[in-house]
Design a protein around this motif. Structure first.
Motif, PDB file in Angstrom:
ATOM      1  N   GLY A 145       0.828  -1.202   0.000  1.00 38.00           N
ATOM      2  CA  GLY A 145       0.000   0.000   0.000  1.00 38.00           C
ATOM      3  C   GLY A 145       0.858   1.245   0.000  1.00 38.00           C
ATOM      4  O   GLY A 145       2.063   1.194  -0.216  1.00 38.00           O
TER       5      GLY A 145
ATOM      6  N   SER B 101      -4.514   3.674   2.022  1.00 35.65           N
ATOM      7  CA  SER B 101      -3.730   2.615   2.663  1.00 35.65           C
ATOM      8  C   SER B 101      -2.390   3.141   3.180  1.00 35.65           C
ATOM      9  O   SER B 101      -1.822   4.086   2.658  1.00 35.65           O
ATOM     10  CB  SER B 101      -3.486   1.464   1.684  1.00 35.65           C
ATOM     11  OG  SER B 101      -2.715   1.886   0.588  1.00 35.65           O
ATOM     12  N   ASP B 102      -1.926   2.498   4.216  1.00 37.72           N
ATOM     13  CA  ASP B 102      -0.649   2.819   4.842  1.00 37.72           C
ATOM     14  C   ASP B 102       0.484   2.190   4.025  1.00 37.72           C
ATOM     15  O   ASP B 102       0.298   1.126   3.438  1.00 37.72           O
ATOM     16  CB  ASP B 102      -0.658   2.243   6.265  1.00 37.72           C
ATOM     17  CG  ASP B 102       0.550   2.656   7.052  1.00 37.72           C
ATOM     18  OD1 ASP B 102       1.549   1.913   7.003  1.00 37.72           O
ATOM     19  OD2 ASP B 102       0.490   3.705   7.704  1.00 37.72           O
TER      20      ASP B 102
ATOM     21  N   ALA C  97       0.971  -1.494   4.638  1.00 35.67           N
ATOM     22  CA  ALA C  97      -0.080  -2.451   4.252  1.00 35.67           C
ATOM     23  C   ALA C  97       0.455  -3.354   3.145  1.00 35.67           C
ATOM     24  O   ALA C  97       1.243  -2.938   2.294  1.00 35.67           O
ATOM     25  CB  ALA C  97      -1.326  -1.712   3.794  1.00 35.67           C
TER      26      ALA C  97
ATOM     27  N   TRP D  73      -5.637  -8.555   2.333  1.00 31.10           N
ATOM     28  CA  TRP D  73      -4.568  -7.634   2.713  1.00 31.10           C
ATOM     29  C   TRP D  73      -4.586  -7.392   4.211  1.00 31.10           C
ATOM     30  O   TRP D  73      -5.561  -7.686   4.883  1.00 31.10           O
ATOM     31  CB  TRP D  73      -4.644  -6.320   1.941  1.00 31.10           C
ATOM     32  CG  TRP D  73      -5.928  -5.559   1.977  1.00 31.10           C
ATOM     33  CD1 TRP D  73      -6.956  -5.654   1.088  1.00 31.10           C
ATOM     34  CD2 TRP D  73      -6.339  -4.572   2.933  1.00 31.10           C
ATOM     35  NE1 TRP D  73      -7.967  -4.794   1.417  1.00 31.10           N
ATOM     36  CE2 TRP D  73      -7.617  -4.115   2.553  1.00 31.10           C
ATOM     37  CE3 TRP D  73      -5.760  -4.032   4.067  1.00 31.10           C
ATOM     38  CZ2 TRP D  73      -8.311  -3.146   3.266  1.00 31.10           C
ATOM     39  CZ3 TRP D  73      -6.451  -3.068   4.778  1.00 31.10           C
ATOM     40  CH2 TRP D  73      -7.714  -2.631   4.370  1.00 31.10           C
TER      41      TRP D  73
ATOM     42  N   ASP E 204      -3.107  -4.500   7.291  1.00 31.64           N
ATOM     43  CA  ASP E 204      -2.562  -3.178   7.620  1.00 31.64           C
ATOM     44  C   ASP E 204      -2.075  -3.260   9.064  1.00 31.64           C
ATOM     45  O   ASP E 204      -2.872  -3.133  10.001  1.00 31.64           O
ATOM     46  CB  ASP E 204      -3.645  -2.112   7.462  1.00 31.64           C
ATOM     47  CG  ASP E 204      -3.122  -0.700   7.652  1.00 31.64           C
ATOM     48  OD1 ASP E 204      -2.147  -0.524   8.423  1.00 31.64           O
ATOM     49  OD2 ASP E 204      -3.679   0.222   7.051  1.00 31.64           O
TER      50      ASP E 204
ATOM     51  N   ARG F  54      -2.931  -0.421  11.633  1.00 27.94           N
ATOM     52  CA  ARG F  54      -4.322  -0.380  12.102  1.00 27.94           C
ATOM     53  C   ARG F  54      -4.743  -1.686  12.778  1.00 27.94           C
ATOM     54  O   ARG F  54      -5.868  -1.807  13.219  1.00 27.94           O
ATOM     55  CB  ARG F  54      -5.247  -0.092  10.922  1.00 27.94           C
ATOM     56  CG  ARG F  54      -5.131   1.312  10.358  1.00 27.94           C
ATOM     57  CD  ARG F  54      -6.123   1.463   9.205  1.00 27.94           C
ATOM     58  NE  ARG F  54      -6.214   2.815   8.725  1.00 27.94           N
ATOM     59  CZ  ARG F  54      -5.617   3.268   7.613  1.00 27.94           C
ATOM     60  NH1 ARG F  54      -4.852   2.456   6.894  1.00 27.94           N
ATOM     61  NH2 ARG F  54      -5.770   4.512   7.236  1.00 27.94           N
TER      62      ARG F  54
ATOM     63  N   SER G 154     -12.139  -1.304  -0.061  1.00 26.89           N
ATOM     64  CA  SER G 154     -11.030  -1.127   0.881  1.00 26.89           C
ATOM     65  C   SER G 154     -11.082   0.238   1.558  1.00 26.89           C
ATOM     66  O   SER G 154     -10.853   0.346   2.765  1.00 26.89           O
ATOM     67  CB  SER G 154      -9.699  -1.311   0.158  1.00 26.89           C
ATOM     68  OG  SER G 154      -9.568  -2.645  -0.295  1.00 26.89           O
TER      69      SER G 154
ATOM     70  N   LEU H 153     -11.262   0.958   5.516  1.00 28.32           N
ATOM     71  CA  LEU H 153     -10.286   1.814   6.196  1.00 28.32           C
ATOM     72  C   LEU H 153     -10.953   2.980   6.906  1.00 28.32           C
ATOM     73  O   LEU H 153     -10.562   3.328   8.023  1.00 28.32           O
ATOM     74  CB  LEU H 153      -9.253   2.324   5.192  1.00 28.32           C
ATOM     75  CG  LEU H 153      -8.299   1.267   4.619  1.00 28.32           C
ATOM     76  CD1 LEU H 153      -7.506   1.838   3.466  1.00 28.32           C
ATOM     77  CD2 LEU H 153      -7.392   0.735   5.700  1.00 28.32           C
TER      78      LEU H 153
END
Length: 82
Positions: free
Chosen positions: A12, A24-25, A28, A40, A42, A45, A70, A74
């Motif tokens: 991500g 996304s981070d 991720a 996926w 993360d 989180r 997604s 999130l």
């Protein structure tokens, strides 16, 4: 669609439409398989997502749908954390 890769996983962190989500981070990681199902995680989180369908009609055209799903996940995770 630009994708960052690491040891077989997609990463991500790039802004824009991505199956892991535009929000996304960078930590991720996951894979969108055939663009029909995706999985996926993360770590920041503490979130893991598995999205499974019974449709084989994948392909690059499914990426906006996966990104929207997604991003909704999130957003819900971020709202729950506050």
């Amino acid at each position: 669609m630009p994708i960052r890769w690491s040891e077989g996983f997609q990463l991500g962190g790039l802004s824009g439409e991505r199956y892991i989500g535009a929000r996304s981070d960078p930590l991720a990681f996951g894979h969108n398989g055939s663009n029909a199902c995706m999985g996926w995680a993360d770590p920041g989180r503490r979130l893991v997502v598995a999205y499974l369908t019974n449709r084989l009609g994948g392909g690059p055209a499914r990426s906006p749908h996966q990104c929207a799903i997604s991003d909704a996940i999130l957003a819900a995770a971020d709202a729950a954390a506050t």
